[in-house]
Design an enzyme around this catalytic site. Structure first.
Site, PDB file in Angstrom:
ATOM      1  N   LEU A  53       1.940  -9.610   7.900  1.00  0.00           N
ATOM      2  CA  LEU A  53       1.157  -9.954   7.973  1.00  0.00           C
ATOM      3  C   LEU A  53       0.309  -9.547   6.419  1.00  0.00           C
ATOM      4  O   LEU A  53      -0.180  -8.736   6.029  1.00  0.00           O
ATOM      5  CB  LEU A  53       0.528  -8.424   9.242  1.00  0.00           C
ATOM      6  CG  LEU A  53       1.698  -8.351  10.033  1.00  0.00           C
ATOM      7  CD1 LEU A  53       1.381  -7.526  11.220  1.00  0.00           C
ATOM      8  CD2 LEU A  53       2.057  -9.905  11.100  1.00  0.00           C
TER       9      LEU A  53
ATOM     10  N   GLY B  24     -12.939  -7.296 -13.763  1.00  0.00           N
ATOM     11  CA  GLY B  24     -11.725  -7.582 -12.290  1.00  0.00           C
ATOM     12  C   GLY B  24     -11.609  -5.908 -11.487  1.00  0.00           C
ATOM     13  O   GLY B  24     -10.254  -5.540 -10.883  1.00  0.00           O
TER      14      GLY B  24
ATOM     15  N   LYS C  86      -6.909   8.244   0.748  1.00  0.00           N
ATOM     16  CA  LYS C  86      -5.826   8.901   0.243  1.00  0.00           C
ATOM     17  C   LYS C  86      -5.579  10.786   0.015  1.00  0.00           C
ATOM     18  O   LYS C  86      -4.250  11.221   0.291  1.00  0.00           O
ATOM     19  CB  LYS C  86      -6.100   8.717  -1.393  1.00  0.00           C
ATOM     20  CG  LYS C  86      -5.757   6.829  -1.238  1.00  0.00           C
ATOM     21  CD  LYS C  86      -6.114   6.516  -2.901  1.00  0.00           C
ATOM     22  CE  LYS C  86      -6.239   4.936  -3.249  1.00  0.00           C
ATOM     23  NZ  LYS C  86      -6.198   4.470  -3.967  1.00  0.00           N
TER      24      LYS C  86
END
Ligand SMILES: NC(=O)c1ccc[n+]([C@@H]2O[C@H](COP(=O)([O-])OP(=O)(O)OC[C@H]3O[C@@H](n4cnc5c(N)ncnc54)[C@H](OP(=O)(O)O)[C@@H]3O)[C@@H](O)[C@H]2O)c1
Length: 447
Positions: free
Chosen positions: A11, A188, A206
Protein backbone atom coordinates in the site's frame (compact mmCIF):
# COMPACT_ATOMS: atom_id res chain seq x y z
CA UNK A 1 11.99 -24.76 0.44
CA UNK A 2 8.30 -24.23 -0.19
CA UNK A 3 7.63 -23.38 -3.83
CA UNK A 4 4.19 -21.81 -3.42
CA UNK A 5 4.88 -18.10 -2.92
CA UNK A 6 3.76 -15.95 -0.01
CA UNK A 7 1.67 -13.08 -1.35
CA UNK A 8 2.54 -9.51 -0.43
CA UNK A 9 0.33 -6.45 -1.03
CA UNK A 10 2.02 -3.06 -1.02
CA UNK A 11 0.00 0.00 0.00
CA UNK A 12 1.81 3.09 -1.28
CA UNK A 13 4.60 3.39 -3.83
CA UNK A 14 6.24 6.74 -3.05
CA UNK A 15 9.67 7.43 -1.56
CA UNK A 16 9.65 4.29 0.60
CA UNK A 17 7.27 2.05 -1.39
CA UNK A 18 9.25 2.36 -4.63
CA UNK A 19 12.40 1.19 -2.80
CA UNK A 20 10.48 -1.68 -1.19
CA UNK A 21 9.32 -2.70 -4.68
CA UNK A 22 12.88 -2.48 -6.02
CA UNK A 23 14.32 -4.70 -3.28
CA UNK A 24 11.52 -7.28 -3.53
CA UNK A 25 11.88 -7.54 -7.30
CA UNK A 26 15.70 -7.46 -7.49
CA UNK A 27 16.58 -9.55 -4.42
CA UNK A 28 13.90 -12.20 -4.82
CA UNK A 29 16.22 -15.24 -4.71
CA UNK A 30 18.00 -14.15 -1.54
CA UNK A 31 14.73 -13.19 0.14
CA UNK A 32 13.23 -16.58 -0.76
CA UNK A 33 16.25 -18.40 0.70
CA UNK A 34 16.08 -16.40 3.92
CA UNK A 35 12.34 -16.82 4.32
CA UNK A 36 12.05 -20.43 3.16
CA UNK A 37 9.56 -19.61 0.40
CA UNK A 38 9.43 -17.15 -2.48
CA UNK A 39 7.47 -13.93 -2.05
CA UNK A 40 5.28 -12.53 -4.78
CA UNK A 41 4.13 -8.92 -5.06
CA UNK A 42 0.40 -9.42 -5.58
CA UNK A 43 -0.60 -5.77 -5.98
CA UNK A 44 0.51 -2.19 -5.34
CA UNK A 45 -2.05 0.41 -4.28
CA UNK A 46 -1.41 4.05 -5.17
CA UNK A 47 -3.46 7.24 -5.37
CA UNK A 48 -2.60 8.38 -8.91
CA UNK A 49 -2.98 5.68 -11.53
CA UNK A 50 -1.24 7.53 -14.36
CA UNK A 51 1.98 8.52 -12.65
CA UNK A 52 5.13 7.17 -14.33
CA UNK A 53 6.93 4.81 -11.91
CA UNK A 54 10.27 3.46 -13.09
CA UNK A 55 10.93 -0.14 -12.11
CA UNK A 56 7.40 -0.73 -10.86
CA UNK A 57 5.45 -3.48 -12.71
CA UNK A 58 2.50 -1.50 -14.16
CA UNK A 59 0.20 -4.53 -14.16
CA UNK A 60 0.36 -4.65 -10.34
CA UNK A 61 -0.83 -1.07 -9.80
CA UNK A 62 -4.32 -0.36 -8.51
CA UNK A 63 -6.08 2.64 -7.02
CA UNK A 64 -8.42 0.38 -5.05
CA UNK A 65 -6.47 -0.34 -1.87
CA UNK A 66 -9.57 -1.66 -0.10
CA UNK A 67 -10.17 -4.36 -2.73
CA UNK A 68 -6.48 -5.34 -2.51
CA UNK A 69 -6.53 -5.93 1.27
CA UNK A 70 -9.87 -7.74 0.98
CA UNK A 71 -8.65 -10.30 -1.57
CA UNK A 72 -8.30 -12.99 1.09
CA UNK A 73 -5.14 -14.57 -0.37
CA UNK A 74 -2.70 -11.91 0.87
CA UNK A 75 -0.22 -13.11 3.51
CA UNK A 76 1.41 -9.78 4.38
CA UNK A 77 0.32 -6.20 3.72
CA UNK A 78 3.10 -3.59 3.66
CA UNK A 79 1.67 -0.14 4.45
CA UNK A 80 3.77 2.83 3.32
CA UNK A 81 1.05 5.38 2.61
CA UNK A 82 1.24 7.30 5.91
CA UNK A 83 -1.32 9.28 7.92
CA UNK A 84 -4.29 8.08 9.94
CA UNK A 85 -7.17 7.43 7.51
CA UNK A 86 -7.82 5.58 5.27
CA UNK A 87 -4.78 3.68 6.54
CA UNK A 88 -6.22 2.63 9.90
CA UNK A 89 -9.25 1.11 8.15
CA UNK A 90 -7.06 -0.58 5.52
CA UNK A 91 -4.82 -2.16 8.19
CA UNK A 92 -7.82 -3.34 10.23
CA UNK A 93 -9.38 -4.82 7.09
CA UNK A 94 -6.10 -6.58 6.28
CA UNK A 95 -6.07 -8.16 9.77
CA UNK A 96 -9.69 -9.25 9.35
CA UNK A 97 -8.71 -11.00 6.12
CA UNK A 98 -5.85 -12.88 7.76
CA UNK A 99 -2.88 -10.77 6.64
CA UNK A 100 0.00 -9.67 8.83
CA UNK A 101 0.93 -6.00 8.49
CA UNK A 102 4.27 -4.24 8.20
CA UNK A 103 4.00 -0.46 8.53
CA UNK A 104 6.31 2.57 8.56
CA UNK A 105 3.57 4.79 9.94
CA UNK A 106 4.69 6.55 13.14
CA UNK A 107 1.66 8.86 13.19
CA UNK A 108 -0.84 6.01 13.29
CA UNK A 109 1.17 3.84 15.70
CA UNK A 110 1.67 6.75 18.11
CA UNK A 111 -2.02 7.66 17.99
CA UNK A 112 -3.62 4.23 18.08
CA UNK A 113 -1.01 1.49 18.47
CA UNK A 114 -2.87 -0.27 21.28
CA UNK A 115 -6.06 -0.95 19.33
CA UNK A 116 -4.11 -2.05 16.24
CA UNK A 117 -2.08 -4.50 18.36
CA UNK A 118 -5.31 -5.82 19.88
CA UNK A 119 -6.79 -6.36 16.41
CA UNK A 120 -3.66 -8.20 15.26
CA UNK A 121 -3.83 -10.51 18.28
CA UNK A 122 -7.57 -11.07 17.72
CA UNK A 123 -6.86 -12.29 14.19
CA UNK A 124 -3.66 -14.21 15.00
CA UNK A 125 -1.39 -12.12 12.78
CA UNK A 126 1.67 -9.86 13.18
CA UNK A 127 1.98 -6.08 13.32
CA UNK A 128 5.56 -4.89 12.78
CA UNK A 129 6.81 -1.29 12.43
CA UNK A 130 10.59 -1.08 12.71
CA UNK A 131 10.66 1.65 10.02
CA UNK A 132 8.33 3.93 12.00
CA UNK A 133 11.17 5.09 14.29
CA UNK A 134 14.58 6.23 13.05
CA UNK A 135 14.40 4.77 9.53
CA UNK A 136 17.06 2.16 8.93
CA UNK A 137 18.28 1.97 12.53
CA UNK A 138 17.31 -1.29 14.24
CA UNK A 139 15.64 -0.03 17.40
CA UNK A 140 12.15 -1.48 17.87
CA UNK A 141 13.34 -5.08 17.62
CA UNK A 142 16.38 -4.58 19.92
CA UNK A 143 14.14 -2.89 22.51
CA UNK A 144 11.35 -5.43 22.18
CA UNK A 145 13.40 -8.60 21.81
CA UNK A 146 17.13 -8.19 22.58
CA UNK A 147 16.44 -6.16 25.75
CA UNK A 148 13.34 -8.15 26.78
CA UNK A 149 15.26 -9.54 29.78
CA UNK A 150 16.65 -6.19 30.92
CA UNK A 151 15.14 -3.07 32.49
CA UNK A 152 15.37 0.05 30.34
CA UNK A 153 15.41 3.26 32.38
CA UNK A 154 16.05 5.89 29.78
CA UNK A 155 15.91 6.44 26.04
CA UNK A 156 17.49 9.65 24.74
CA UNK A 157 17.44 10.18 21.02
CA UNK A 158 17.90 12.36 17.99
CA UNK A 159 15.03 10.92 15.96
CA UNK A 160 14.42 13.65 13.39
CA UNK A 161 17.01 14.22 10.69
CA UNK A 162 15.60 17.54 9.43
CA UNK A 163 15.92 19.27 12.79
CA UNK A 164 19.33 17.75 13.45
CA UNK A 165 20.50 19.10 10.10
CA UNK A 166 19.19 22.59 10.98
CA UNK A 167 20.77 22.65 14.46
CA UNK A 168 24.03 21.24 13.12
CA UNK A 169 24.13 24.03 10.49
CA UNK A 170 23.45 26.67 13.13
CA UNK A 171 26.20 25.20 15.29
CA UNK A 172 28.84 24.85 12.59
CA UNK A 173 28.21 28.11 10.68
CA UNK A 174 26.66 30.47 13.26
CA UNK A 175 23.57 30.77 11.03
CA UNK A 176 20.18 31.70 12.46
CA UNK A 177 17.21 29.32 12.43
CA UNK A 178 15.55 30.70 9.25
CA UNK A 179 18.77 30.63 7.26
CA UNK A 180 19.50 27.04 8.32
CA UNK A 181 15.90 26.00 7.52
CA UNK A 182 16.21 27.56 4.04
CA UNK A 183 19.33 25.50 3.39
CA UNK A 184 17.64 22.31 4.66
CA UNK A 185 14.73 22.99 2.28
CA UNK A 186 17.02 23.69 -0.68
CA UNK A 187 18.91 20.43 -0.08
CA UNK A 188 15.70 18.40 0.26
CA UNK A 189 16.11 17.68 3.99
CA UNK A 190 13.05 19.76 4.92
CA UNK A 191 9.63 19.50 3.30
CA UNK A 192 7.84 22.53 1.79
CA UNK A 193 5.72 22.57 4.96
CA UNK A 194 8.27 21.72 7.68
CA UNK A 195 5.78 22.00 10.60
CA UNK A 196 5.76 18.30 11.55
CA UNK A 197 9.54 18.33 11.88
CA UNK A 198 10.37 21.77 13.29
CA UNK A 199 7.49 21.84 15.77
CA UNK A 200 8.49 18.38 17.05
CA UNK A 201 5.33 16.43 16.07
CA UNK A 202 7.34 13.80 14.17
CA UNK A 203 9.78 13.30 17.06
CA UNK A 204 6.91 13.22 19.58
CA UNK A 205 5.23 10.35 17.71
CA UNK A 206 8.51 8.44 17.78
CA UNK A 207 9.01 9.21 21.48
CA UNK A 208 5.55 7.78 22.23
CA UNK A 209 6.37 4.55 20.37
CA UNK A 210 9.79 4.21 22.03
CA UNK A 211 8.51 4.93 25.54
CA UNK A 212 5.72 2.37 25.20
CA UNK A 213 8.08 -0.38 24.07
CA UNK A 214 10.95 0.52 26.43
CA UNK A 215 8.80 0.65 29.57
CA UNK A 216 6.18 -2.00 28.64
CA UNK A 217 3.35 0.48 28.99
CA UNK A 218 1.03 2.50 26.77
CA UNK A 219 2.10 5.95 25.69
CA UNK A 220 0.38 7.95 22.96
CA UNK A 221 1.51 11.13 21.23
CA UNK A 222 -0.90 13.09 23.46
CA UNK A 223 1.16 12.02 26.51
CA UNK A 224 4.36 13.49 25.06
CA UNK A 225 5.38 17.03 26.06
CA UNK A 226 6.47 18.75 22.85
CA UNK A 227 8.46 21.89 22.05
CA UNK A 228 9.91 22.55 18.59
CA UNK A 229 13.11 24.35 17.67
CA UNK A 230 11.73 27.47 16.01
CA UNK A 231 12.66 29.59 19.05
CA UNK A 232 16.29 28.44 19.16
CA UNK A 233 18.58 31.36 18.32
CA UNK A 234 22.18 31.69 17.22
CA UNK A 235 22.79 33.23 20.68
CA UNK A 236 21.51 30.02 22.35
CA UNK A 237 23.93 27.96 20.29
CA UNK A 238 26.80 30.32 21.10
CA UNK A 239 25.90 30.18 24.78
CA UNK A 240 25.86 26.38 24.65
CA UNK A 241 29.36 26.45 23.12
CA UNK A 242 30.59 28.56 26.04
CA UNK A 243 29.40 25.80 28.37
CA UNK A 244 31.11 23.08 26.30
CA UNK A 245 27.71 21.98 24.95
CA UNK A 246 25.78 21.80 21.70
CA UNK A 247 22.02 22.07 21.11
CA UNK A 248 20.01 19.07 19.86
CA UNK A 249 16.28 18.40 19.51
CA UNK A 250 15.94 15.40 21.81
CA UNK A 251 13.26 12.81 22.39
CA UNK A 252 13.61 11.77 26.02
CA UNK A 253 11.74 8.88 27.61
CA UNK A 254 12.44 8.20 31.27
CA UNK A 255 11.31 5.89 34.01
CA UNK A 256 10.90 7.84 37.28
CA UNK A 257 13.53 7.06 39.93
CA UNK A 258 10.87 5.42 42.14
CA UNK A 259 9.85 3.30 39.12
CA UNK A 260 6.17 4.22 39.49
CA UNK A 261 5.72 6.42 36.43
CA UNK A 262 7.32 7.41 33.15
CA UNK A 263 7.76 10.64 31.20
CA UNK A 264 8.14 11.34 27.50
CA UNK A 265 9.13 14.67 26.03
CA UNK A 266 10.59 16.35 22.96
CA UNK A 267 12.39 19.68 23.16
CA UNK A 268 15.66 21.37 22.25
CA UNK A 269 18.31 20.80 24.89
CA UNK A 270 21.97 21.46 25.50
CA UNK A 271 24.13 18.37 25.76
CA UNK A 272 27.85 18.26 26.58
CA UNK A 273 30.16 17.95 23.59
CA UNK A 274 31.56 14.81 25.26
CA UNK A 275 28.18 13.04 25.05
CA UNK A 276 27.96 10.53 22.14
CA UNK A 277 24.81 12.25 20.81
CA UNK A 278 26.72 15.54 20.40
CA UNK A 279 28.72 14.04 17.54
CA UNK A 280 25.63 13.10 15.52
CA UNK A 281 25.90 15.44 12.56
CA UNK A 282 23.75 16.43 9.58
CA UNK A 283 20.52 14.51 9.02
CA UNK A 284 21.66 11.39 10.91
CA UNK A 285 19.70 9.90 13.81
CA UNK A 286 20.97 8.24 16.97
CA UNK A 287 19.32 6.79 20.02
CA UNK A 288 21.04 6.31 23.36
CA UNK A 289 19.49 3.62 25.57
CA UNK A 290 20.32 3.14 29.25
CA UNK A 291 19.39 -0.28 30.63
CA UNK A 292 20.05 -1.65 34.09
CA UNK A 293 22.13 -4.70 33.11
CA UNK A 294 23.32 -3.74 29.62
CA UNK A 295 24.46 -0.25 30.61
CA UNK A 296 24.64 2.38 27.88
CA UNK A 297 23.89 1.44 24.27
CA UNK A 298 23.95 3.69 21.22
CA UNK A 299 22.11 3.06 17.95
CA UNK A 300 23.20 5.25 15.04
CA UNK A 301 22.46 5.60 11.34
CA UNK A 302 20.31 7.13 8.60
CA UNK A 303 16.90 7.91 10.07
CA UNK A 304 15.07 8.50 6.78
CA UNK A 305 15.26 8.17 3.01
CA UNK A 306 13.71 5.65 0.65
CA UNK A 307 16.34 2.91 0.67
CA UNK A 308 17.28 3.08 4.39
CA UNK A 309 13.63 3.00 5.41
CA UNK A 310 12.93 0.17 2.97
CA UNK A 311 15.72 -1.82 4.64
CA UNK A 312 13.79 -1.72 7.93
CA UNK A 313 10.54 -2.56 6.13
CA UNK A 314 12.13 -5.56 4.43
CA UNK A 315 13.52 -6.83 7.75
CA UNK A 316 9.99 -6.83 9.13
CA UNK A 317 8.62 -8.38 5.95
CA UNK A 318 11.06 -11.30 6.20
CA UNK A 319 10.12 -11.80 9.88
CA UNK A 320 6.37 -11.67 9.13
CA UNK A 321 6.77 -14.12 6.22
CA UNK A 322 8.79 -16.57 8.34
CA UNK A 323 6.07 -16.45 10.99
CA UNK A 324 3.39 -17.09 8.35
CA UNK A 325 5.29 -20.16 7.15
CA UNK A 326 5.66 -21.43 10.71
CA UNK A 327 1.99 -20.62 11.42
CA UNK A 328 3.01 -18.52 14.39
CA UNK A 329 3.32 -14.86 15.37
CA UNK A 330 6.22 -12.85 16.75
CA UNK A 331 6.51 -10.66 19.85
CA UNK A 332 3.52 -8.33 20.03
CA UNK A 333 2.62 -5.48 22.34
CA UNK A 334 3.91 -5.70 25.91
CA UNK A 335 2.09 -3.15 28.08
CA UNK A 336 1.73 -5.08 31.33
CA UNK A 337 3.31 -2.43 33.60
CA UNK A 338 0.52 0.08 32.94
CA UNK A 339 2.68 2.89 34.32
CA UNK A 340 1.12 6.36 34.31
CA UNK A 341 2.76 9.06 32.22
CA UNK A 342 3.65 12.01 34.48
CA UNK A 343 3.23 15.61 33.35
CA UNK A 344 6.19 17.75 32.29
CA UNK A 345 6.14 19.57 35.64
CA UNK A 346 7.42 16.39 37.31
CA UNK A 347 10.44 16.05 35.02
CA UNK A 348 13.68 16.74 36.89
CA UNK A 349 16.58 18.17 34.91
CA UNK A 350 19.03 21.10 34.70
CA UNK A 351 18.31 24.47 33.07
CA UNK A 352 20.18 27.21 31.25
CA UNK A 353 18.35 30.52 31.62
CA UNK A 354 19.38 33.72 29.88
CA UNK A 355 18.03 36.94 31.42
CA UNK A 356 18.22 40.57 30.31
CA UNK A 357 18.65 42.56 33.51
CA UNK A 358 19.31 46.13 34.60
CA UNK A 359 23.03 46.64 34.93
CA UNK A 360 23.16 47.87 38.50
CA UNK A 361 24.33 46.64 41.90
CA UNK A 362 22.21 44.10 43.75
CA UNK A 363 20.52 42.54 40.72
CA UNK A 364 22.40 39.30 40.97
CA UNK A 365 21.42 38.91 44.63
CA UNK A 366 17.76 39.59 43.76
CA UNK A 367 17.79 36.99 41.02
CA UNK A 368 19.54 34.43 43.24
CA UNK A 369 16.91 34.98 45.95
CA UNK A 370 14.09 34.14 43.51
CA UNK A 371 15.80 30.87 42.56
CA UNK A 372 16.28 30.02 46.26
CA UNK A 373 12.62 30.81 47.07
CA UNK A 374 11.57 28.15 44.59
CA UNK A 375 14.16 25.66 45.79
CA UNK A 376 16.05 25.74 42.50
CA UNK A 377 19.76 25.59 43.24
CA UNK A 378 22.13 27.60 41.02
CA UNK A 379 25.22 25.89 39.64
CA UNK A 380 26.89 28.76 37.74
CA UNK A 381 26.15 32.37 36.78
CA UNK A 382 27.74 34.17 33.87
CA UNK A 383 27.27 37.88 33.36
CA UNK A 384 27.74 39.60 30.04
CA UNK A 385 27.65 43.26 29.11
CA UNK A 386 28.06 44.70 32.63
CA UNK A 387 28.88 48.34 33.25
CA UNK A 388 32.35 48.64 34.64
CA UNK A 389 32.48 48.77 38.43
CA UNK A 390 28.82 48.00 39.03
CA UNK A 391 29.85 46.07 42.10
CA UNK A 392 27.96 42.75 41.69
CA UNK A 393 29.37 39.38 42.71
CA UNK A 394 33.00 38.90 41.87
CA UNK A 395 32.30 35.20 41.35
CA UNK A 396 30.58 35.79 38.03
CA UNK A 397 32.50 35.21 34.86
CA UNK A 398 32.48 38.33 32.73
CA UNK A 399 32.46 38.70 28.99
CA UNK A 400 31.03 40.83 26.19
CA UNK A 401 30.68 44.60 26.09
CA UNK A 402 28.37 47.12 27.62
CA UNK A 403 24.75 46.90 26.49
CA UNK A 404 22.52 49.80 25.43
CA UNK A 405 20.49 51.44 28.23
CA UNK A 406 22.53 50.00 31.08
CA UNK A 407 21.39 46.44 30.47
CA UNK A 408 23.32 43.27 31.07
CA UNK A 409 22.74 39.66 30.30
CA UNK A 410 22.81 37.07 33.08
CA UNK A 411 23.16 33.41 32.20
CA UNK A 412 22.16 31.09 35.04
CA UNK A 413 22.72 27.33 34.97
CA UNK A 414 20.90 25.38 37.65
CA UNK A 415 21.37 22.05 39.35
CA UNK A 416 18.64 19.42 38.80
CA UNK A 417 15.18 20.72 39.67
CA UNK A 418 11.57 19.85 38.79
CA UNK A 419 10.26 21.56 35.67
CA UNK A 420 7.33 22.97 37.65
CA UNK A 421 9.76 24.68 40.09
CA UNK A 422 11.71 26.16 37.19
CA UNK A 423 8.50 27.49 35.57
CA UNK A 424 7.48 29.10 38.88
CA UNK A 425 10.97 30.62 39.21
CA UNK A 426 10.75 32.12 35.72
CA UNK A 427 7.28 33.57 36.43
CA UNK A 428 8.64 35.27 39.55
CA UNK A 429 11.72 36.52 37.71
CA UNK A 430 9.52 38.15 35.08
CA UNK A 431 7.86 40.19 37.85
CA UNK A 432 11.13 41.73 39.03
CA UNK A 433 11.58 45.36 37.89
CA UNK A 434 15.24 44.69 37.30
CA UNK A 435 14.57 41.75 34.96
CA UNK A 436 13.84 43.28 31.58
CA UNK A 437 13.20 39.97 29.87
CA UNK A 438 13.80 36.24 29.82
CA UNK A 439 15.77 35.76 26.60
CA UNK A 440 15.80 31.97 26.61
CA UNK A 441 15.27 28.91 28.74
CA UNK A 442 16.86 25.65 27.68
CA UNK A 443 17.17 22.34 29.45
CA UNK A 444 20.58 20.76 29.89
CA UNK A 445 20.63 16.98 29.37
CA UNK A 446 22.99 14.07 29.01
CA UNK A 447 25.15 14.62 32.09
N1 LIG B 1 10.29 9.03 3.43
C1 LIG B 1 11.02 8.65 4.47
O1 LIG B 1 12.22 8.89 4.56
C2 LIG B 1 10.35 7.89 5.59
C3 LIG B 1 11.13 7.45 6.68
C4 LIG B 1 10.52 6.73 7.70
C5 LIG B 1 9.17 6.48 7.66
N2 LIG B 1 8.43 6.95 6.60
C6 LIG B 1 7.00 6.65 6.59
O2 LIG B 1 6.70 5.87 5.45
C7 LIG B 1 5.38 6.19 5.00
C8 LIG B 1 5.44 6.57 3.52
O3 LIG B 1 6.29 7.69 3.37
P1 LIG B 1 6.80 8.17 1.92
O4 LIG B 1 7.83 9.19 2.17
O5 LIG B 1 7.11 7.01 1.06
O6 LIG B 1 5.46 8.89 1.38
P2 LIG B 1 5.14 9.33 -0.13
O7 LIG B 1 6.37 9.43 -0.94
O8 LIG B 1 4.24 10.51 -0.03
O9 LIG B 1 4.30 8.09 -0.70
C9 LIG B 1 3.00 7.82 -0.29
C10 LIG B 1 2.41 6.80 -1.24
O10 LIG B 1 1.10 6.49 -0.79
C11 LIG B 1 0.20 6.57 -1.92
N3 LIG B 1 -1.12 6.93 -1.42
C12 LIG B 1 -1.51 8.06 -0.81
N4 LIG B 1 -2.82 7.99 -0.47
C13 LIG B 1 -3.25 6.80 -0.90
C14 LIG B 1 -4.49 6.13 -0.85
N5 LIG B 1 -5.57 6.69 -0.27
N6 LIG B 1 -4.60 4.89 -1.39
C15 LIG B 1 -3.53 4.30 -1.96
N7 LIG B 1 -2.30 4.89 -2.04
C16 LIG B 1 -2.19 6.11 -1.50
C17 LIG B 1 0.79 7.61 -2.82
O11 LIG B 1 0.31 7.40 -4.13
P3 LIG B 1 0.84 8.30 -5.37
O12 LIG B 1 2.23 7.78 -5.64
O13 LIG B 1 -0.10 7.98 -6.44
O14 LIG B 1 0.82 9.70 -4.88
C18 LIG B 1 2.28 7.30 -2.68
O15 LIG B 1 2.65 6.26 -3.56
C19 LIG B 1 4.85 7.28 5.94
O16 LIG B 1 4.14 6.68 6.99
C20 LIG B 1 6.12 7.89 6.49
O17 LIG B 1 5.95 8.50 7.75
C21 LIG B 1 8.99 7.63 5.57
Amino acid sequence: MRTRPLKVALLGCGVVGSEVTRIITTQSADLAARIGAPIELAGIAVRRANRVRAGVPAELLTTDATALVKRGDIDVVVEVIGGIEPVRTLITTAFEHGASVVSANKALLAADGASLHAKAVEHGVDLYYEAAVAGAIPLIRPLRESLAGDKVNRVLGIVNGTTNFILDKMDSTGAGYSEALDEATALGYAEADPTADVEGFDAAAKAAILAGIAFHTRVTIDDVHREGLTEVTAADIASARKMGCTVKLLAICERARDGRSVTARVHPAMIPLSHPLASVRGAYNAVFVEAEAAGQLMFYGPGAGGAPTASAVLGDLVAACRNKLAATTGAGESAYTQLPVSPMGDVVTRYHISLDVADKPGVLAQVATVFAEHDVSIDTVRQQGRNQGSGDDAAVEQGGGRREGGEASLVVVTHRAPDAALSATVSSLRKLDTVRGVASIMRVEGE
